[in-house]
Enzyme design. Structure first.
Site, PDB file in Angstrom:
ATOM      1  N   CYS A 285      -2.223   8.780   3.226  1.00 58.81           N
ATOM      2  CA  CYS A 285      -2.504   8.633   2.127  1.00 58.81           C
ATOM      3  C   CYS A 285      -3.232   8.456   1.459  1.00 58.81           C
ATOM      4  O   CYS A 285      -3.561   8.616  -0.399  1.00 58.81           O
ATOM      5  CB  CYS A 285      -2.253   6.705   2.462  1.00 58.81           C
ATOM      6  SG  CYS A 285      -3.062   6.047   3.113  1.00 58.81           S
TER       7      CYS A 285
ATOM      8  N   GLU B   6       1.156  -1.282  -0.090  1.00 63.30           N
ATOM      9  CA  GLU B   6       0.206  -0.093  -0.037  1.00 63.30           C
ATOM     10  C   GLU B   6       0.469   1.408   0.192  1.00 63.30           C
ATOM     11  O   GLU B   6       1.946   0.975   1.116  1.00 63.30           O
ATOM     12  CB  GLU B   6      -1.240   0.381   1.430  1.00 63.30           C
ATOM     13  CG  GLU B   6      -1.636  -0.893   0.936  1.00 63.30           C
ATOM     14  CD  GLU B   6      -2.766  -1.057  -0.473  1.00 63.30           C
ATOM     15  OE1 GLU B   6      -3.176   0.284  -0.375  1.00 63.30           O
ATOM     16  OE2 GLU B   6      -3.336  -2.032  -0.140  1.00 63.30           O
TER      17      GLU B   6
END
Ligand code: NAD
Length: 476
Positions: A279, A245
């Protein structure tokens, strides 16, 4: 010095890394053992030795261990939230919310341990049956970033243990405190020695040792694109399962028919809450012409009104940037946007507070072009831009004009456009009339394009990564 946890033992090392409060650099929270090659090897061997028994452990035992951890995290969420705010710089309500989220994740996987199932299928051959079962993958390496010091370790460690894997966790060196508290709770949870191991310290030593160890059969990583590439290459060398990720450059589209209050609140939250260090942050605000000026006016006002200060001050609405390196990176992006001709509408400067810390004003640039550096690379700080769109199709094209694909949002009351956007936005997660950041803990999390690689995290989808499917044929 807070020691490492290896094979159920607390182990000190010759070096320690100080954990410094970004709201007040005079405040050294503690120091944490720096794992070297020898400690990494011990932790990997421990996880390897402990794997087989844990892989075949009763699900009741797994449930009880995970429930114990979740219950204690929940009881101590205020204390852990305080530590989190101190080490990472998130404001206290956000930090307590993150600690609570970690507790709920363990609770969710305590339940999942009791719901492990398989499938029975007919064979194409007479008299033969087929059974599909999910088995643990092996010792799992988990490497986490600094921006969610307890939620990300929790959302990887809980499913790993639930599905019968042994674990080596390497949290980010900037925020070892919360991961250490979680490890201490795990050490009293009834989990057999060696099933969970904690290595603190910089990634280039302990992290790299994990990448090079053939015994680690799966690696779950969250962090930057650059480190992700290093992780990916190592995993390929070892034929190892991987889950990556990485960054985002998430668009929030605001159409002419959007409710202005909803749209500006979504943009403010998505761009600046948690100091923009998510993020999933909304870094590109793509605004249709007809609403552009009113949207910019209202968002500028709200951005300027945000109170920046120390994370533990109850008046603070946005805490500091995590450290000097990240602050330098944020300032560099602000300078590059100015040079490229972006219009600075709010912020742009360092903020002075009573304590020495890494304070930066929330910063809004307008009238930017999609090809400016500020719209191509992830800033990972409190900096957002607006880009003008002539209509919905143009807005969608701008939203997808990025190498990343984590989240994408749209503010509109048009069912037609919201539905089309859900289907055509190139992102793993889509939000309608909501900030691009802020997700539930029980449903899949992950992106497309350069943001993610491998199966989704969280919820029951976590089984895809943390298990491997076995197909058994049985002649009766
Ligand atoms: P980073 O890549 O610098 O570090 C992440 C982790 O990798 C740390 O634990 C670090 O010690 C370790 N590491 C560094 N070098 C290593 C090496 N050579 N071998 C093994 N491990 C190594 O990232 P960061 O600065 O901590 O985090 C910020 C990044 O994380 C941002 O790009 C952000 O977008 C991303 N992020 C992504 C998600 C997501 O789910 N997509 C969530 C949070 C953060």
């Amino acid at each position: 010095m807070k020691p490492l946890l290896i094979n159920g033992q607390w182990i000190e090392t010759s070096h320690a890394v100080p954990n410094i409060n970004p709201s007040d650099t005079n405040d050294v929270i503690d120091s944490y053992a720096e794992a070297g090659m020898a400690e990494a090897e011990l932790a990997i061997a421990a996880a390897q030795n402990a794997f087989d028994d844990w892989a075949h452990s009763p699900v009741q035992q797994r449930h009880d261990v995970l429930k114990f951890i979740g219950d204690e995290l929940m009881q101590r969420k205020d204390e852990i939230g305080r530590l989190l705010a101190r080490e990472e710089g998130k404001i206290l309500p956000e930090a307590i919310g993150e600690a609570e989220r970690a507790a709920r994740i363990f609770d969710f996987f305590a339940g999942e341990a009791l719901r492990l199932g398989g499938q029975v299928l007919p064979s194409t051959r007479p008299g033969v049956g087929v059974e599909l079962t999910r088995e643990p993958v092996g010792p799992v390496g988990i490497i986490t970033p600094w921006n969610f010091p307890i939620a990300i370790p929790a959302w990887k460690v809980a499913p790993a243990l639930c599905y019968g894997n042994s674990v080596i966790l390497k949290p980010a060196e900037l925020v070892p405190g919360c991961a250490w508290v979680m490890a201490e709770i795990i050490s009293r949870s009834g989990l057999p020695d060696g099933v969970f191991n904690l290595l603190t310290g910089p990634g280039r030593v302990a992290g790299a040792a994990m990448l090079d160890a053939p015994a680690i059969r799966a690696l779950s990583f969250t962090g930057s694109v650059g480190t992700g590439k290093v992780v990916a290459e190592a995993c390929l060398r070892h034929n190892r399962k991987m889950q990556l990720e990485m960054g985002g450059k998430n668009p929030l589209v605001i159409l002419n028919d959007a409710d202005l209050e909803t749209a500006t609140d979504a943009a403010l939250n998505g761009a600046f809450f948690s100091t923009g260090q998510r993020c999933t942050a909304s870094s590109r605000l793509i605004v249709e012409e007809g609403i552009h000026n009113r949207f910019v006016e209202m968002l500028t006002e709200k951005t300027r009104a945000l109170r920046v200060g120390p994370a533990l001050d109850p008046q603070t609405q946005m805490g500091p940037v995590v450290d000097q390196t990240q602050l330098d990176q944020d300032v560099g992006f602000i300078e590059s946007a100015r040079k490229d001709g972006a219009n600075l509408r709010a912020g742009g400067n360092l903020k002075r507070c009573d304590t020495p810390g890494f304070f930066l004003e929330p910063t809004l640039f307008t009238d930017t072009a999609s090809d400016m550096r500020i719209n191509r690379e992830e800033v990972f700080g409190p900096v957002a831009t607006t880009i003008r769109a002539s209509d919905y199709d143009h807005a969608l094209a701008l939203a997808n004009d990025t190498e990343f694909g984590l989240t994408a949002g749209i503010c509109t009351i048009s069912l037609k456009h919201a539905t089309h956007f859900k289907r055509h936005a190139q992102a793993g997660m889509v939000m309608v009339n909501l900030p691009t950041a802020g997700v539930d803990y029980h449903v899949p999390f992950g992106g497309t394009k350069a943001s993610s690689y491998g199966p989704r995290e969280q919820g029951s989808y976590a089984a895809e990564f943390f298990t491997t499917v076995k197909t058994a044929y049985i002649q009766s």
